[in-house]
Every structure is written in structure tokens, then in C-alpha cells.
Design an enzyme around this catalytic site. Sequence first.
Site, PDB file in Angstrom:
ATOM      1  N   GLU A 158      -4.844   7.562   0.449  1.00 27.14           N
ATOM      2  CA  GLU A 158      -4.131   8.645  -0.235  1.00 27.14           C
ATOM      3  C   GLU A 158      -2.876   9.040   0.527  1.00 27.14           C
ATOM      4  O   GLU A 158      -2.532  10.213   0.624  1.00 27.14           O
ATOM      5  CB  GLU A 158      -5.035   9.864  -0.420  1.00 27.14           C
ATOM      6  CG  GLU A 158      -6.088   9.629  -1.475  1.00 27.14           C
ATOM      7  CD  GLU A 158      -5.975  10.565  -2.679  1.00 27.14           C
ATOM      8  OE1 GLU A 158      -6.942  10.603  -3.439  1.00 27.14           O
ATOM      9  OE2 GLU A 158      -4.956  11.237  -2.854  1.00 27.14           O
TER      10      GLU A 158
ATOM     11  N   GLY B 123       0.859  -1.184   0.000  1.00 30.56           N
ATOM     12  CA  GLY B 123       0.000   0.000   0.000  1.00 30.56           C
ATOM     13  C   GLY B 123       0.887   1.223   0.000  1.00 30.56           C
ATOM     14  O   GLY B 123       1.092   1.864  -1.022  1.00 30.56           O
TER      15      GLY B 123
END
Lengths: 255, 421
Positions: free
Chosen positions: B401, B166
Site C-alpha cells: 500500500e 510496484g
Amino acid sequence: MAELRALVAVKRVIDFAVKIRVKPDKTGVVTDGVKHSMNPFCEIAVEEAVRLKEKKLVKEIIAVSCGPVQCQETIRTALAMGADRGIHVEVPAAEAERMGPLQVARVLAKLAEREKVDLVLLGKQAIDDDCNQTGQMTAGLLDWPQGTFASQVTLEGDKLKVEREIDGGLETLRLKLPAVVTADLRLNEPRYATLPNIMKAKKKKVEVIKAGDLGVDMSSKLTVVSVEDPPQRVAGVKVENTEDLVAKLKEIGRI
Amino acid sequence: MAAVLRRSCRVLRSISHFQWRSQHTKASHKHEPGLGYSFELTEQQKEFQATARKFAREEVIPVAAEHDKTGAYPVALIKRAWELGLMNTHIPQSCGGLGLGSFDACLITEELAYGCTGFQTAAEANSLGQMPVVIAGNNQQQKKYLGRMTEEPIMCAYCVTEPGAGSDVAGIKTKAEKKGDEYIINGQKMWITNGGKANWYFLLARSDPDPKAPASKAFTGFIVEADSPGVQIGKKELNMGQRCSDTRGIVFEDVKVPKENVLIGEGAGFKIAMGAFDRTRPAVAAGAIGLAQRALDEATKYALQRKTFGKLLVEHQGVSFLLAEMAMKVALGRLSYQRAAWEIDAGHRNTFYASIAKAYAGDIANQVASDAVQIFGGNGYNSEYPVEKLMRDAKIYQIYEGTAQIQRLIIAREHIGKYTS
């Protein structure tokens, strides 16, 4: 079809959600720094004009507003909703406070003739003065038929079928164009100004003129004497029986 | 070929990570001369904000709780937002969009997030998915894929994260192998917002199998049609919050992508993926602020109604001090995302400010939402009141994000870099 041209009058008023405060000198209400927007009934009038244009029954919509320079914001909102161009009849702020329905009606009548429109649309009344006179006076000055408190407007050839909300129910009129129509609450639900339309509105023309240029006399024979808050509601008094009620009423001199 | 490379280098330079500032003359019209800074919105910005606010308060808020309960994707809201021009704001005018900058997008995002961040995330994922094409797509790619978004209310998605990677984007394992005029994609992506609703994806895959290849050369960005054979969409994930947003795992099994769908060229993917974040990060911060503002408003209104120990909650200093700190955080958070958005619109590299905005806004959104629940007391814990949803929705702002930790890495690097370069 699509030869009709419409003039829509829009008024800049204090936003309906704002809590109104009376000025300490009692000459009016506080407007400095207070949120203003287009009169809700004027929004409905603009929306109706735009819908007629979408149905290709109206070719051009001109939005007009009378007042100080901030009126241009209100005209821009009308343009963002779909009006084609705007006319700002500039009236300096001090004079604008004394401007009433008769003065505005004189302006609208002159503009309706100058622009050769077939339809003048307005809100039934403004939420600041609740006059409910401008549309009627405009029609009177132009000697045009009028359909006020319209809840439905349908074009039938060169006639306008207007369904009006009156105290007794609904009245249907058939008006020969050109005509004046004032919009009531249930005429339609005004659209949002979409972002693309807000951007397009910036390119639409807004002509700025003075009432004098139209040869209109803006003088008013009315003066506002004073503006006050409604009286504070005083608490009532409970009484036990009718004898007490009569005694109390006599006491305060009511009987 | 040389012209394409020159153009793509120009694009990359303005989004790259070294300290070069691009001079932009377009910036000057946004702020008044004399005072330098301006905290005044333009008329157009105020009108945009008004439309977004009206839509959020009148159409989003009434249905948000139901969508949260059922997890149903907010199709009607998306359609309405699309009609009003509130979505896809970054798409250039040449493709039928409004071509708005980050600041305007942030204004809109904050208002929509005030209504429901689940819905707003679904809408915002479009901006993220499109951004690589906006900043790095060639004319045909832009006309084809961005044009589609303005013709009808369809969704797209940004496919970078994987089950095993990630934060460590350079650690992604999805492979792209060139075979003739096509690339064959194999791999697995995870936590893809709009995964089950997207019409096309921006996909980042490793095109250079050499494990020693640097990140700046090893990855390629692709536009992948969602109905390509081999795309297997997983189930809708049940998350803590933003429940109406559609988040899924996607498996790519021998998916063929034509070479025309490569963004810029082989090896350019990493910079594109990161460059997209610089533009969307301020908006994510704005979303967190929208949520925080909502929490603050709900808590304040409640404190003005609820009485305890003979007086209103607001009259208790413990509560009013709590509200004061919440208000401080929201105001500061707003200023920080506005700065980040202004910087990128002015043509400056905004990495420092964007990371600060996102880190701060994510953290305070969680604090403010939790404090709002506290002010509501027992009622706050209950689903009949709006604040528990805000607390559940807020958590993701510290994760997606760029996690709160990654933002700190970036800020440290940028900050220390000023002293050492």
C-alpha cells in the site's frame, strides 16, 4: 403462533473483568469511571428471548432496565441483540443505590401487567449483589408460576417446559403461561451485537418513565451499614506433631 | 453521456491531486462544537469497537498461530467476521452494506489486526478491491459487484502491482485493447492479496498504447470476474509473515471484459486507483497499530512476570524505558491514523495525513515488534511465544500500500507544496 410477548429485565453492573475496590468511606464500591456492562445472566435471558423470537414463538421483546440514565446503554445492547423496544425506568443515581430486588420486582410486576406480556425473563442473579431474588419476587407479586435457574426452555402450546439446574441434578417443570423464568449459565451462549444490529438498534424506541408513573413505591426498609473488603488471609503456621498442634490451639484459645 | 462525464468529473475532483477542498456539511455531527477537536468516540463507535475487540480476542487469537504455521486461509474467521458485519464496511447501504466511513473502519481494523494481521489483511483486501467501485462505480456496477459481497462471504482483490512494477504504477504493462463491445486484457499481475480466493478483481491496465500518453489518461480500471477464461492463478506465495493471507501472481491471457465493467471510462483508471488508497491508507496504518499494540501488551505482560537479577523485568529501567518508548510510538501512531481517517470522512483531501500515518505506523510497528522480541529475550525468538510472529508480520507494513519510501516522496511533495503554491 407468535402471539407471545416477552419482557426481559436487564441490569447494568460493573463489568465482570474489573477489579472491585471498596470506597474509603465504606458506603459501597467505587463505580465512578469504572467499566460497566450488562449482567452476564441478563445477557443469557435476552439471548433466550431472541431465540424464541427467531423460532417465531415470541412476537415482541421488550427490554427494561431500572436505574440512572446510563441504563440506556444496557437497553441499547439488548436492542442490538434483537429486542424490539426498550423501557427505561428512570431512578436517580442516589436512589438507585438503595434500590433492591423488591423494588425492581414491584416495577417489573407493574410493567408486565401494563404491557400484557406472557413471559418475563431475567438473569438468575446479578453479579454485583448476588441476590437471586428479583425473579422470584416478581412471580410472587404477579402470582405467576416461576421456573428459576433455567438451563432449557421449551414452549409446548400454552405451557412452558423448564429444565432447572438444582443441587441434586436437573428438575423439569411445566408452567402454565404467563410465567417468570430466570436464566442460568448453561441456558445458551449469548450472541455478539453485530454491526448492522447495533446500527438498527439506534432506531428502536426506548420509552423513559419514572417509577412513580407506574404507582410503584420505591422505598426500602433496608440500609447498607457498611461495605468492607474480605479480611486479608493470614499465613498459617506449620506444626511438627499433634502435641504441638494441641498446644498451639490452646495458646490461641481455640480449645 | 454528458451527465455521466459530469458525475464522474465530480467524483474525480474530490479524489484528485490538486489543492481543491470539497465543502461537506456532513462532517459537523462527528465532533462537538466549542472545543473544536474531540478525542471522544461516539456510542456507536464504542459499540462497534467492542464487538470487533471481542471477536478478535475470543475467536481470532486462539487460532492465529495455527494459521501462521500451516498457511491455511482463515475461511471460518472470514465467515464469522462477515456475519458480524465487520467486513465490507464501506459498501453503501443501497447495496446492503453499512456505508461506514474511514474512521469507523479503522477502529474495527485495529481491533482485528490485534488478533492477527494475516487474517486482517485478507479481510482488508476486500475493502481495497471494492473501493474503486465504491468511489467510481455506477449504479449497476455497484449493485452487481458490491451487492454480491453483502449476500455471501466472498472475497475480491485489487490487481495493480506487476512483477516489473510496484511503486511505479504508471510503469505497469498489462494491456487492455478495445475490440467491439469488449476489452481484451493481456498481462501479468503479482503479489495480489486474495488472488486465489477472489470472486472478482479490480484491475488496472494500460488502455492507451502510446508511451507518451500521460498517466492520468493512459490507464483504465476494470472489474474482472475471476472465473473469466484466460485468468491463470499462480501458486500461493510463501511469505515472511501474514502467512495465512493468500498472495499470488495472476496471468491474464486474452481475458475478455465487457465494456459495462469499465469504471467511469477509458483513461480514468489511474486516478481511481490512487483515490482508493486515500481511503484505505488510514486503515492500513490502523492495522499496523493493532499489531504494535499487541506487541506492546504481550511485552508488558511478560515483563510483569519474568524476574531477573532478583526483580521483575519492569523494575529494570532499561526495560521500562523500552516499554515507555514503545508506548509513545503506539499512542502517536494511533493519533495519526485517526487524524487521517477523520480528514477523509470530513470531506477533505487527506493525502498528507494518510501518508504520514501509513509511513509512521509501518515504521513503528516494526520497531515495537522487534523491541517486544527483545523484551522476551530468548523466549521471544521462539515460536512458542507470540512475538516472533508479530515481527515477521510487521515487515510488510513498510512495503505494501505504498512503500515507506513512496510515502516519504508523497509527504515531501505535499509539505513542500504548501510553501511553493
